[in-house]
Design an enzyme around this catalytic site. Structure first.
Site, PDB file in Angstrom:
ATOM      1  N   TYR A 134       7.141 -22.932  12.360  1.00  0.00           N
ATOM      2  CA  TYR A 134       8.017 -23.848  11.619  1.00  0.00           C
ATOM      3  C   TYR A 134       9.434 -23.291  11.649  1.00  0.00           C
ATOM      4  CZ  TYR A 134      10.189 -26.542   7.895  1.00  0.00           C
ATOM      5  OH  TYR A 134      11.037 -27.351   7.188  1.00  0.00           O
ATOM      6  N   GLU A 194      14.812 -30.229  11.352  1.00  0.00           N
ATOM      7  CA  GLU A 194      13.509 -29.580  11.219  1.00  0.00           C
ATOM      8  C   GLU A 194      12.731 -29.647  12.528  1.00  0.00           C
ATOM      9  OE1 GLU A 194      10.428 -29.869   7.689  1.00  0.00           O
ATOM     10  OE2 GLU A 194      10.109 -31.543   9.080  1.00  0.00           O
TER      11      GLU A 194
END
Length: 357
Positions: A95, A177
């Site tokens: 992530y 993101e």
């Protein structure tokens, strides 16, 4: 932005993304190279769990998978296109994001060694969280390599961070993101998914941005339709389409802009409708609860001022601040109809007159 739009931004900044194509029609879907991952393009999360992401290995599965995704609403949104990408040989998933830390008025790096659909369930204290700017990229790359357990790849990670920082700043992003950032079996780092949220207040600096998209459920019913509809709430939207059709008119679309529609969403709805080539009227049917009638009225007025060629508008607004909305529209020469049948009757007169001219 939709995922495919966000990935184009990344690619321009040098970030590796999967090979892929945007698919608009069933015919285009038939020509997708396999194996592939088909991904619904909606402005909502949870696509995988909702059935909006499907892996296709066989030609016979391709068209059915495309049709299922196009017919699957995700948080009230139906896709207009899908993204078909190569299936990556995934070794690990990470992530990585850059977001605005409003409390400290800075950009912040957020990273975790585990990426994917369950990232929300991770302990917030387990994330690497650091302020980021151009002067800190090298030191952050050291920490990121340690977090991801990728020894010896600090220079590559520094380049990636610099690319993402440039993209975030250039696009006035509030969030960029990458989830997941994939390490492939061949050792490549690839942005397998991307979410890019931009500050709409900066739109004046970005004429290249796609038109603002309302979080709405839009369905094209008839490309040659003469009457477009805007409503809030699926039930009210369906009733509006049915009323148009019952009057012997041709509804072009179904459009539910949601129960908390803002002026920006209403303007985005108008922009969407202007793509229909044969519109003669737009019916606006809003029952204001969370939505404010006066805010919708101001958006309607703005649309008339900004959009050349906008067809006649037939407006029914009820609920919160309806009296103020009536005054605003009256000052612009717009009629606020007391109920939907009255608005539809007025539409029928205009469309029929146009058909006979």
């Amino acid at each position: 932005m939709y995922e495919y739009q966000a990935k184009r931004v990344l690619a321009r900044c040098g970030v590796a993304i999967p090979q892929g194509v945007v698919v608009h029609t069933a015919d285009e879907a038939r020509h997708v190279a396999l194996p592939a991952v088909l991904k619904s393009q909606v402005l909502a999360g949870g696509r995988g769990k909702a059935g909006g992401v499907q892996v296709v290995n066989d030609t016979n599965q391709l068209l059915p998978a495309y049709q299922r995704i196009m017919a699957t609403p995700i948080k009230g949104q139906l896709p207009q296109v899908i993204l078909a990408e190569e299936r990556l040989p995934i070794e690990r998933e990470f992530y990585l994001s850059i977001l605005i830390d409003r409390a400290n008025q800075r950009l912040e790096l957020l990273a975790h060694a585990q990426g994917g659909v369950e990232v929300e369930a991770l302990d917030q204290g387990s994330f690497l969280r650091r302020a980021i700017d151009g002067n800190r990229v090298a030191s952050l790359a050291d920490e990121l390599a340690a977090t991801y357990q990728l020894p010896g790849r600090q220079a590559e990670l520094a380049t990636l961070l610099q690319q993402l920082l440039v993209a975030a700043q250039a696009q006035d992003a509030t969030l960029l993101e990458i989830n997941p950032l994939v390490l492939t079996a061949t050792g490549a780092l690839i942005a397998a998914d991307c979410k890019l949220v931009v500050d709409d207040a900066a739109r004046f600096r970005h004429p290249e941005w796609p038109a603002a998209q309302a979080e709405h459920n839009f369905v094209e019913l008839n490309r040659a339709g003469s009457v477009a509809t805007i409503a809030n709430g699926a039930g009210l939207a369906m009733a509006t389409v049915d009323a148009v059709e019952a009057a012997g008119l041709k509804p072009a679309n179904f459009l539910d802009i949601g129960g908390g529609a803002t002026s920006q969403q209403v303007l985005a709805a108008f922009q969407r409708l202007m793509e229909f080539p044969h519109l003669q009227a737009i019916v606006i049917n809003i029952f204001a609860g969370i939505t404010r009638s006066d805010e919708v009225a101001r958006a309607i007025i703005t649309a008339r001022q900004r959009m050349a060629g906008l067809p006649p508008l037939f407006v029914r607004l009820e609920g919160t601040n309806a009296a103020e909305a009536r005054e605003l529209l009256a000052a612009e020469g717009l009629v606020l109809y007391p109920h939907l049948p009255a608005a539809i009757a007025a539409v029928a007169r205009v469309v029929q007159r146009s058909d006979h001219e």
